[in-house]
Design a protein around this motif. Sequence first.
Motif, mmCIF file in Angstrom:
data_model
loop_
_atom_site.group_PDB
_atom_site.id
_atom_site.type_symbol
_atom_site.label_atom_id
_atom_site.label_comp_id
_atom_site.label_asym_id
_atom_site.label_seq_id
_atom_site.Cartn_x
_atom_site.Cartn_y
_atom_site.Cartn_z
ATOM 1 N N LEU A 222 -66.629 16.573 71.168
ATOM 2 C CA LEU A 222 -65.859 16.634 72.416
ATOM 3 C C LEU A 222 -64.708 15.631 72.390
ATOM 4 C CD1 LEU A 222 -68.741 16.998 75.035
ATOM 5 C CD2 LEU A 222 -67.048 18.735 74.414
ATOM 6 N N ARG A 223 -64.983 14.429 71.904
ATOM 7 C CA ARG A 223 -63.921 13.419 71.806
ATOM 8 C C ARG A 223 -62.817 13.890 70.872
ATOM 9 N NH1 ARG A 223 -61.726 9.746 68.822
ATOM 10 N NH2 ARG A 223 -62.968 10.413 67.035
ATOM 11 N N TRP A 224 -63.210 14.483 69.724
ATOM 12 C CA TRP A 224 -62.234 15.007 68.760
ATOM 13 C C TRP A 224 -61.384 16.111 69.384
ATOM 14 C CZ3 TRP A 224 -62.536 20.109 66.800
ATOM 15 C CH2 TRP A 224 -61.552 20.428 65.844
ATOM 16 N N ALA A 225 -62.028 17.023 70.115
ATOM 17 C CA ALA A 225 -61.288 18.133 70.728
ATOM 18 C C ALA A 225 -60.271 17.617 71.743
ATOM 19 C CB ALA A 225 -62.265 19.096 71.401
ATOM 20 N N ARG A 226 -60.661 16.605 72.507
ATOM 21 C CA ARG A 226 -59.764 16.054 73.524
ATOM 22 C C ARG A 226 -58.628 15.259 72.895
ATOM 23 N NH1 ARG A 226 -63.488 14.097 76.159
ATOM 24 N NH2 ARG A 226 -63.530 12.010 75.216
ATOM 25 N N THR A 227 -58.937 14.487 71.869
ATOM 26 C CA THR A 227 -57.945 13.580 71.275
ATOM 27 C C THR A 227 -57.017 14.263 70.278
ATOM 28 O OG1 THR A 227 -59.554 11.781 71.487
ATOM 29 C CG2 THR A 227 -57.661 11.401 70.041
ATOM 30 N N TYR A 228 -57.549 15.198 69.494
ATOM 31 C CA TYR A 228 -56.774 15.775 68.394
ATOM 32 C C TYR A 228 -56.541 17.274 68.503
ATOM 33 C CZ TYR A 228 -57.938 11.288 66.218
ATOM 34 O OH TYR A 228 -58.083 9.953 65.957
ATOM 35 N N LEU A 229 -57.599 18.031 68.789
ATOM 36 C CA LEU A 229 -57.459 19.483 68.796
ATOM 37 C C LEU A 229 -56.543 19.960 69.916
ATOM 38 C CD1 LEU A 229 -58.244 22.229 67.632
ATOM 39 C CD2 LEU A 229 -60.228 22.223 69.175
ATOM 40 N N GLY A 230 -56.718 19.403 71.122
ATOM 41 C CA GLY A 230 -55.884 19.822 72.255
ATOM 42 C C GLY A 230 -54.399 19.653 71.982
ATOM 43 N N PRO A 231 -53.966 18.453 71.565
ATOM 44 C CA PRO A 231 -52.538 18.280 71.249
ATOM 45 C C PRO A 231 -52.060 19.201 70.122
ATOM 46 C CG PRO A 231 -53.584 16.156 71.565
ATOM 47 C CD PRO A 231 -54.695 17.172 71.561
ATOM 48 N N TRP A 232 -52.911 19.443 69.121
ATOM 49 C CA TRP A 232 -52.530 20.336 68.021
ATOM 50 C C TRP A 232 -52.289 21.746 68.534
ATOM 51 C CZ3 TRP A 232 -54.790 24.639 65.601
ATOM 52 C CH2 TRP A 232 -54.258 24.970 64.343
ATOM 53 N N ILE A 233 -53.175 22.244 69.390
ATOM 54 C CA ILE A 233 -53.007 23.573 69.967
ATOM 55 C C ILE A 233 -51.761 23.612 70.849
ATOM 56 C CG2 ILE A 233 -54.000 25.239 71.582
ATOM 57 C CD1 ILE A 233 -56.760 24.445 70.542
ATOM 58 N N GLY A 234 -51.539 22.520 71.597
ATOM 59 C CA GLY A 234 -50.358 22.461 72.458
ATOM 60 C C GLY A 234 -49.064 22.588 71.677
ATOM 61 N N ARG A 235 -48.992 21.955 70.517
ATOM 62 C CA ARG A 235 -47.790 22.073 69.692
ATOM 63 C C ARG A 235 -47.603 23.498 69.195
ATOM 64 N NH1 ARG A 235 -49.646 17.097 67.686
ATOM 65 N NH2 ARG A 235 -50.430 18.062 65.758
ATOM 66 N N ARG A 236 -48.724 24.160 68.851
ATOM 67 C CA ARG A 236 -48.626 25.557 68.396
ATOM 68 C C ARG A 236 -48.087 26.445 69.515
ATOM 69 N NH1 ARG A 236 -50.251 22.728 65.023
ATOM 70 N NH2 ARG A 236 -48.004 22.592 64.827
ATOM 71 N N ILE A 237 -48.618 26.254 70.737
ATOM 72 C CA ILE A 237 -48.205 27.092 71.870
ATOM 73 C C ILE A 237 -46.730 26.871 72.189
ATOM 74 C CG2 ILE A 237 -48.514 27.475 74.344
ATOM 75 C CD1 ILE A 237 -51.500 26.869 73.918
#
Length: 261
Positions: A222-237
């Motif tokens: 959960l910490r990884w998804a909030r810290t790293y995955l979310g911003p990565w997906i945001g850049r893709r979008i």
Amino acid sequence: MGRITSYVALGDSFTEGLEDPADHGFRGWADRLAEHIEADRRQAGEPGLRYANLAVRGRLIDRIVSEQVPKAVELGADLVSLCAGGNDILRPGSGPASVARRLEEGVRTLTEAGSRVLMFTGFDLRHVPVMRLAHSKIEVYNLHIHDIARRYDALLVDLWPMPVLRDPRAWNADRLHLSPDGHRRVALRAAEVLGVPVAEDWREAYPARRPPLWTAARREDLRWARTYLGPWIGRRINRRSSGDGVVPKRPDLAPLPSAGR
């Protein structure tokens, strides 16, 4: 291959060396490989290696082939490493066949220019949440890479079957980039493919340790998804790249620095 006098590295964050800190920014497997080649040349009493690294984080294959490949041809190095397409494959809707066709254009151009090409397969990401969804696409893309390497007599570093790269200690906390030790092991494997002697073995197993408790592992996910995955997906979008405004760290063939490695 024969003695390597000059080496140019092309690609994205993997080749730029993200998350392997050094005095000059990032080191990474390509810098480490250049150091192994340099040491071998010095041991043989030969002049040092000339090395350039044109890789930029976040680069998609179109820009790597249209911008970095022509520059590598202009530099005319003996050896050119080309690892590209990973960012494309991880994007929804991308097709391995179309990405592979673009990769082949780059390999063909470099080979026809007289450089020996060093290629890489993609990682086995089944151990990474969310990223494991791209597992099948990476497998198919790897089949294309193997085929391209055979047809153009390119050297190939097959990252997929390397068991040490399935250990979390080979990866940075973002689970997207290698740790310094992961970069070290990839450099050793690449040196092995090139026939460059090294003192260490990339196969050396990590010390055994207890797996984390299920609850602790889920909290970390959960910490990884909030810290790293979310911003990565945001850049893709938003069609933004971590490499916007970033320039190559070693744009021209030059001797390796003697300090600050």
